[in-house]
Design a protein around this motif. Structure first.
Motif, PDB file in Angstrom:
ATOM      1  N   ASN A 102       3.329  -4.196   8.450  1.00 35.82           N
ATOM      2  CA  ASN A 102       3.969  -2.888   8.576  1.00 35.82           C
ATOM      3  C   ASN A 102       4.170  -2.172   7.247  1.00 35.82           C
ATOM      4  O   ASN A 102       4.646  -1.043   7.225  1.00 35.82           O
ATOM      5  CB  ASN A 102       5.290  -3.002   9.330  1.00 35.82           C
ATOM      6  CG  ASN A 102       6.399  -3.643   8.518  1.00 35.82           C
ATOM      7  OD1 ASN A 102       6.138  -4.331   7.533  1.00 35.82           O
ATOM      8  ND2 ASN A 102       7.635  -3.449   8.939  1.00 35.82           N
ATOM      9  N   ASP A 103       3.786  -2.801   6.120  1.00 31.21           N
ATOM     10  CA  ASP A 103       3.823  -2.062   4.857  1.00 31.21           C
ATOM     11  C   ASP A 103       2.497  -1.351   4.609  1.00 31.21           C
ATOM     12  O   ASP A 103       2.290  -0.745   3.554  1.00 31.21           O
ATOM     13  CB  ASP A 103       4.158  -2.987   3.677  1.00 31.21           C
ATOM     14  CG  ASP A 103       3.128  -4.081   3.465  1.00 31.21           C
ATOM     15  OD1 ASP A 103       2.071  -4.056   4.141  1.00 31.21           O
ATOM     16  OD2 ASP A 103       3.356  -4.971   2.627  1.00 31.21           O
ATOM     17  N   GLY A 104       1.580  -1.410   5.587  1.00 29.40           N
ATOM     18  CA  GLY A 104       0.348  -0.629   5.495  1.00 29.40           C
ATOM     19  C   GLY A 104      -0.901  -1.413   5.199  1.00 29.40           C
ATOM     20  O   GLY A 104      -1.987  -0.839   5.148  1.00 29.40           O
ATOM     21  N   LYS A 105      -0.798  -2.711   4.985  1.00 33.23           N
ATOM     22  CA  LYS A 105      -1.988  -3.505   4.659  1.00 33.23           C
ATOM     23  C   LYS A 105      -2.742  -3.916   5.919  1.00 33.23           C
ATOM     24  O   LYS A 105      -2.147  -4.149   6.959  1.00 33.23           O
ATOM     25  CB  LYS A 105      -1.606  -4.753   3.867  1.00 33.23           C
ATOM     26  CG  LYS A 105      -1.051  -4.464   2.485  1.00 33.23           C
ATOM     27  CD  LYS A 105      -0.971  -5.734   1.655  1.00 33.23           C
ATOM     28  CE  LYS A 105       0.066  -6.704   2.151  1.00 33.23           C
ATOM     29  NZ  LYS A 105       1.437  -6.240   1.912  1.00 33.23           N
ATOM     30  N   LEU A 120      -0.041 -12.366   2.294  1.00 31.18           N
ATOM     31  CA  LEU A 120      -0.063 -11.055   2.927  1.00 31.18           C
ATOM     32  C   LEU A 120       1.247 -10.311   2.728  1.00 31.18           C
ATOM     33  O   LEU A 120       1.271  -9.090   2.614  1.00 31.18           O
ATOM     34  CB  LEU A 120      -0.342 -11.206   4.427  1.00 31.18           C
ATOM     35  CG  LEU A 120      -1.604 -11.998   4.798  1.00 31.18           C
ATOM     36  CD1 LEU A 120      -1.757 -12.064   6.305  1.00 31.18           C
ATOM     37  CD2 LEU A 120      -2.839 -11.375   4.155  1.00 31.18           C
ATOM     38  N   SER A 121       2.344 -11.059   2.714  1.00 31.14           N
ATOM     39  CA  SER A 121       3.668 -10.468   2.527  1.00 31.14           C
ATOM     40  C   SER A 121       4.638 -11.609   2.231  1.00 31.14           C
ATOM     41  O   SER A 121       4.226 -12.758   2.085  1.00 31.14           O
ATOM     42  CB  SER A 121       4.105  -9.713   3.788  1.00 31.14           C
ATOM     43  OG  SER A 121       4.369 -10.634   4.830  1.00 31.14           O
ATOM     44  N   ASP A 122       5.919 -11.271   2.174  1.00 31.83           N
ATOM     45  CA  ASP A 122       6.918 -12.310   1.925  1.00 31.83           C
ATOM     46  C   ASP A 122       7.045 -13.277   3.103  1.00 31.83           C
ATOM     47  O   ASP A 122       7.617 -14.355   2.961  1.00 31.83           O
ATOM     48  CB  ASP A 122       8.282 -11.674   1.651  1.00 31.83           C
ATOM     49  CG  ASP A 122       8.311 -10.937   0.321  1.00 31.83           C
ATOM     50  OD1 ASP A 122       7.458 -11.250  -0.537  1.00 31.83           O
ATOM     51  OD2 ASP A 122       9.174 -10.051   0.160  1.00 31.83           O
ATOM     52  N   LYS A 142       0.843  -1.192   0.000  1.00 35.91           N
ATOM     53  CA  LYS A 142       0.000   0.000   0.000  1.00 35.91           C
ATOM     54  C   LYS A 142       0.880   1.244   0.000  1.00 35.91           C
ATOM     55  O   LYS A 142       1.755   1.384   0.844  1.00 35.91           O
ATOM     56  CB  LYS A 142      -0.894   0.008   1.243  1.00 35.91           C
ATOM     57  CG  LYS A 142      -1.775   1.255   1.338  1.00 35.91           C
ATOM     58  CD  LYS A 142      -2.480   1.327   2.673  1.00 35.91           C
ATOM     59  CE  LYS A 142      -3.516   0.249   2.812  1.00 35.91           C
ATOM     60  NZ  LYS A 142      -4.274   0.381   4.077  1.00 35.91           N
ATOM     61  N   PRO A 143       0.666   2.167  -0.946  1.00 38.25           N
ATOM     62  CA  PRO A 143       1.466   3.395  -0.929  1.00 38.25           C
ATOM     63  C   PRO A 143       1.138   4.228   0.300  1.00 38.25           C
ATOM     64  O   PRO A 143      -0.023   4.365   0.670  1.00 38.25           O
ATOM     65  CB  PRO A 143       1.040   4.111  -2.227  1.00 38.25           C
ATOM     66  CG  PRO A 143      -0.307   3.565  -2.535  1.00 38.25           C
ATOM     67  CD  PRO A 143      -0.296   2.142  -2.049  1.00 38.25           C
ATOM     68  N   ARG A 144       2.171   4.741   0.946  1.00 41.42           N
ATOM     69  CA  ARG A 144       1.963   5.592   2.109  1.00 41.42           C
ATOM     70  C   ARG A 144       1.836   7.043   1.685  1.00 41.42           C
ATOM     71  O   ARG A 144       2.521   7.511   0.794  1.00 41.42           O
ATOM     72  CB  ARG A 144       3.147   5.465   3.089  1.00 41.42           C
ATOM     73  CG  ARG A 144       3.214   4.113   3.784  1.00 41.42           C
ATOM     74  CD  ARG A 144       4.417   4.100   4.704  1.00 41.42           C
ATOM     75  NE  ARG A 144       4.466   2.862   5.451  1.00 41.42           N
ATOM     76  CZ  ARG A 144       3.924   2.704   6.652  1.00 41.42           C
ATOM     77  NH1 ARG A 144       3.278   3.708   7.199  1.00 41.42           N
ATOM     78  NH2 ARG A 144       4.012   1.553   7.287  1.00 41.42           N
TER      79      ARG A 144
END
Length: 325
Positions: A92-95, A187-189, A22-24
């Motif tokens: 923590n990347d915003g998702k 969800l992520s790596d 998600k772009p911050r």
């Protein structure tokens, strides 16, 4: 945001879909104050006050950014929403992934506190089943947030609440993915959700017992955690003994989890010994309302958990329960 739903990959209907980062939003911009020099002491005073206020604002904003950035890689919160279920997974990347919304509008207050104030987007909402203590809050979420994808069984259930849920999904043109056992949500790596049920297709069907169409998910993260090893959480919704038996006999290896969200608020219709032994959790979370009218959690369930040496945490006693990994 990008998303991917590959569709069936095998006869077991395995499928993957994932979310991009998600772009911050920019949280602070350089502010240049320009103006003429004035001898008016009152104007100078107000300029000083303005500068002090801007400095204070900058400190607050950067404190918020630092606090958010300092969080663990993954955070799971079981909200105290009264007699109902609601859990939020944050990367923590915003998702964000929201599982159920509890009754009423309490979930909006909870999300407002848990999510960054500028973030009005939720990547995935999972409705485990359409009972009011799970779907009512999600109706409010659809109204107030930009929900990208919804995952549910799409079983028929004839209540005003569920009809409003379906209406809003159509009105807002929200992408709906039909939940089936074998799906994996990336969800992520380092983290994913495995969908364990429904075990059959309930689209357009009206099961005799809506709990048979439950969406059960298992979160797995291989990020170093307080447990010192990969961590998993089983979100069992309101699954009852019949479905628990199916899972424990057909896919026991997939049930193993460090944390169990206890089924049906600790009702005596759930949490069989067979199921609990298959999950073998190190902690049991009971999402339940204080002095509720249903007698949840039932004494027999509490005793069963205790006899198996499984510690218990309850939202009616502790409030929100949070884990950071």
């Amino acid at each position: 945001m990008t998303d991917l739903f590959d569709g069936p990959r095998s006869p077991s209907l395995k499928a993957d879909f994932s979310f991009g980062v998600k772009p911050r939003r920019a949280t602070l911009r350089n502010v240049v104050l320009q103006g003429e020099t004035r001898k008016d002491s009152g104007m100078v005073k107000w300029k000083k006050i303005t500068l002090l206020l801007l400095a204070a604002l900058a400190i607050f904003v950067w404190y918020a950014v630092f606090t958010i950035g300092a969080r663990g890689t993954l955070e799971v919160t079981f909200f105290d929403v009264g007699q109902g279920d609601a859990a939020l997974i944050q990367i923590n990347d915003g998702k964000q992934i929201l599982i159920d919304g509890g009754p009423g509008k309490t979930i909006l207050t909870k999300l407002g506190s848990a999510m960054p104030y500028w973030d009005r987007e939720i990547e995935l909402v999972i409705l485990t089943h359409p009972h009011a203590d799970h779907v009512d809050g999600l109706i409010e979420v659809l109204k107030q947030y930009d929900v990208k994808i919804v995952l549910d069984s799409s079983a028929d259930y004839h209540t005003a609440d569920y009809a409003e849920w379906r209406r809003l999904l159509e009105e807002k043109q929200i992408s709906v993915v039909i939940a089936r056992a074998g799906q994996r949500v990336h969800l992520s790596d380092f983290a994913y959700l495995d969908i364990l049920t429904p075990l059959e297709n309930f689209v357009g069907a009206s099961p005799d017992h809506i709990h048979d169409a439950m969406v059960i998910a298992r979160l797995y993260t291989n990020y170093a955690s307080n447990y010192g090893s990969p961590t998993s959480i089983l979100f069992s919704g309101d699954a009852e003994r019949r479905l628990e038996f199916e899972l424990a006999t057909r896919m026991p290896d997939l049930l193993d989890a460090d944390i169990l969200k206890v089924g049906h608020h600790g009702s005596k219709t759930s949490s069989s010994e067979l199921f609990l032994k298959a999950v073998s959790p190190e902690m049991a979370i009971i999402s339940v309302g204080h002095k509720n009218n249903f007698g949840h959690p039932h004494e027999s369930v509490l005793k069963r958990l205790e006899s198996l040496g499984i510690p218990i945490r309850r939202t009616d006693i502790e409030g929100d329960i949070k884990y950071t990994f």
